[in-house]
Design an enzyme around this catalytic site. Structure first.
Site, PDB file in Angstrom:
ATOM      1  N   ARG A  90      39.378  41.947  28.997  1.00 40.72           N
ATOM      2  CA  ARG A  90      38.795  43.072  28.243  1.00 40.72           C
ATOM      3  C   ARG A  90      37.568  43.578  29.002  1.00 40.72           C
ATOM      4  O   ARG A  90      36.569  42.860  29.114  1.00 40.72           O
ATOM      5  CB  ARG A  90      38.370  42.587  26.861  1.00 40.72           C
ATOM      6  CG  ARG A  90      37.746  43.665  25.963  1.00 40.72           C
ATOM      7  CD  ARG A  90      37.199  43.037  24.673  1.00 40.72           C
ATOM      8  NE  ARG A  90      38.184  42.305  23.928  1.00 40.72           N
ATOM      9  CZ  ARG A  90      37.872  41.435  22.932  1.00 40.72           C
ATOM     10  NH1 ARG A  90      36.605  41.210  22.594  1.00 40.72           N
ATOM     11  NH2 ARG A  90      38.829  40.787  22.312  1.00 40.72           N
ATOM     12  N   HIS A 135      36.434  37.381  26.931  1.00 41.64           N
ATOM     13  CA  HIS A 135      37.575  38.161  27.429  1.00 41.64           C
ATOM     14  C   HIS A 135      37.242  38.888  28.732  1.00 41.64           C
ATOM     15  O   HIS A 135      38.115  39.079  29.579  1.00 41.64           O
ATOM     16  CB  HIS A 135      38.023  39.188  26.389  1.00 41.64           C
ATOM     17  CG  HIS A 135      38.795  38.617  25.242  1.00 41.64           C
ATOM     18  ND1 HIS A 135      40.142  38.366  25.304  1.00 41.64           N
ATOM     19  CD2 HIS A 135      38.399  38.250  23.993  1.00 41.64           C
ATOM     20  CE1 HIS A 135      40.562  37.878  24.139  1.00 41.64           C
ATOM     21  NE2 HIS A 135      39.517  37.796  23.328  1.00 41.64           N
ATOM     22  N   ASP A 142      44.048  36.394  23.253  1.00 44.36           N
ATOM     23  CA  ASP A 142      44.309  36.424  21.813  1.00 44.36           C
ATOM     24  C   ASP A 142      45.825  36.444  21.672  1.00 44.36           C
ATOM     25  O   ASP A 142      46.480  37.359  22.204  1.00 44.36           O
ATOM     26  CB  ASP A 142      43.734  37.693  21.176  1.00 44.36           C
ATOM     27  CG  ASP A 142      42.216  37.713  21.166  1.00 44.36           C
ATOM     28  OD1 ASP A 142      41.597  36.640  21.263  1.00 44.36           O
ATOM     29  OD2 ASP A 142      41.651  38.813  21.045  1.00 44.36           O
ATOM     30  N   GLU A 200      38.520  31.987  14.910  1.00 43.60           N
ATOM     31  CA  GLU A 200      39.687  32.864  15.095  1.00 43.60           C
ATOM     32  C   GLU A 200      40.851  32.015  15.606  1.00 43.60           C
ATOM     33  O   GLU A 200      40.827  31.560  16.748  1.00 43.60           O
ATOM     34  CB  GLU A 200      39.348  33.982  16.102  1.00 43.60           C
ATOM     35  CG  GLU A 200      38.236  34.896  15.590  1.00 43.60           C
ATOM     36  CD  GLU A 200      37.781  35.957  16.585  1.00 43.60           C
ATOM     37  OE1 GLU A 200      38.178  35.919  17.766  1.00 43.60           O
ATOM     38  OE2 GLU A 200      36.989  36.822  16.161  1.00 43.60           O
ATOM     39  N   HIS A 203      42.309  32.962  19.261  1.00 42.57           N
ATOM     40  CA  HIS A 203      41.450  33.202  20.435  1.00 42.57           C
ATOM     41  C   HIS A 203      41.260  31.908  21.247  1.00 42.57           C
ATOM     42  O   HIS A 203      40.724  30.925  20.739  1.00 42.57           O
ATOM     43  CB  HIS A 203      40.112  33.759  19.927  1.00 42.57           C
ATOM     44  CG  HIS A 203      39.064  34.007  20.952  1.00 42.57           C
ATOM     45  ND1 HIS A 203      38.639  35.284  21.317  1.00 42.57           N
ATOM     46  CD2 HIS A 203      38.299  33.161  21.681  1.00 42.57           C
ATOM     47  CE1 HIS A 203      37.678  35.201  22.210  1.00 42.57           C
ATOM     48  NE2 HIS A 203      37.455  33.911  22.454  1.00 42.57           N
TER      49      HIS A 203
HETATM   50  C1  LIG Z   1      37.476  40.930  18.532  1.00 41.29           C
HETATM   51  C2  LIG Z   1      38.219  39.621  18.598  1.00 41.29           C
HETATM   52  N1  LIG Z   1      39.571  39.841  18.959  1.00 41.29           N
HETATM   53  C3  LIG Z   1      37.550  38.702  19.587  1.00 41.29           C
HETATM   54  O1  LIG Z   1      38.037  38.546  20.685  1.00 41.29           O
HETATM   55  N2  LIG Z   1      36.416  38.118  19.174  1.00 41.29           N
HETATM   56  C4  LIG Z   1      35.638  37.303  20.062  1.00 41.29           C
HETATM   57  C5  LIG Z   1      34.495  36.646  19.342  1.00 41.29           C
HETATM   58  C6  LIG Z   1      35.121  38.134  21.222  1.00 41.29           C
HETATM   59  O2  LIG Z   1      34.750  39.308  20.991  1.00 41.29           O
HETATM   60  O3  LIG Z   1      35.017  37.595  22.325  1.00 41.29           O
HETATM   61 ZN   LIG Z   2      39.690  37.060  21.421  1.00 42.21          ZN
END
Ligand SMILES: C[C@@H](N)C(=O)N[C@H](C)C(=O)O
Ligand SMILES: [Zn+2]
Length: 221
Positions: A90, A135, A142, A200, A203
């Site tokens: 990400r 990420h 995820d 989560e 994750h």
């Molecule tokens: C937003 C969610 N999918 C996620 O990845 N949360 C963790 C805490 C992150 O933003 O790294």
């Molecule tokens: Zn995540």
């Protein structure tokens, strides 16, 4: 297929993939049968629209994380199950989009589906979203498990990115079947070197991630 046609095929395929920084791969090149639903490239996410930096639905990860997913997929396939991945690498610009979105408290278009019980102003404070995300280091995913016959996700007791206590891994007030499904995901991910984020169930981060200190910002394209 003749070798000339094969060469042409791989030549054309290579055009659909951009050049990535060293150490990163398009995961489909490592695990061709992986199911991917890159939610931040779609409207089906907590902000309700595509997120900056996601210019295609191609999943990108570090080589090490992709290789680990390959082993996990194999192990699940032996049980007639498969992985379904919602997010991987990400870019920081996507995280910055989340941060900007969080400042507009009137924009709650998908609150009902993703954070009905958490005040929007607390999503970062309660650590459901990070301002500096694992990420962006390329070795965090995820994901969930789907049934190999139906393609339906196993019932995990809450859906991906449902921010709230029901998504905490050890949340107790779910059915035994839902607990067992979560444990199966935990077990197979931990076996191949990932650790989970307890708030989560979806994750996971590779323990020996190759870029533990670098937050990348190249777009997903
Ligand atoms: C937003 C969610 N999918 C996620 O990845 N949360 C963790 C805490 C992150 O933003 O790294
Ligand atoms: Zn995540």
């Amino acid at each position: 297929m003749s070798s000339a046609i094969k060469y042409l095929f791989f030549f054309l395929i290579s055009f659909s993939y951009a050049q990535l920084p060293e150490g990163f791969v398009y995961v489909k090149q490592v695990v061709p049968d992986l199911d991917v639903d890159l939610r931040y490239y779609s409207n089906n996410n907590f902000i309700g629209k595509p997120v900056k930096g996601y210019e295609t639905d191609k999943l990108i990860l570090t080589v090490e994380a992709a290789n680990a997913l390959k082993k996990i997929q194999k192990e699940l396939q032996d049980m007639n199950l498969c992985l379904l991945v919602f997010d991987g690498y990400r870019p920081q610009q996507a995280v910055n989009h989340f941060i900007d979105w969080a400042k507009d408290l009137n924009d709650t278009v998908n609150k009902h589906a993703f954070y009905p019980n958490v005040d929007k102003r607390n999503l970062f404070k309660e650590e459901y979203i990070a301002t500096r995300s694992g990420h962006s280091k390329g070795s965090t995913v995820d994901l969930t498990i789907i049934d190999g016959n139906t393609g339906e996700p196993l019932d995990m007791g809450s859906s991906f990115d449902f921010f709230g206590e029901v998504s905490w891994v050890n949340y107790n007030n779910i059915t035994e079947k839902q607990k067992a499904n979560r444990m199966l995901l935990q077990q197979v991910m931990l076996k191949y070197g990932f650790r989970n984020y307890p708030k989560e169930w979806w994750h996971f981060t590779l323990r020996n991630e190759p870029f533990p200190k670098t937050y990348f910002d190249f777009p997903v394209q």
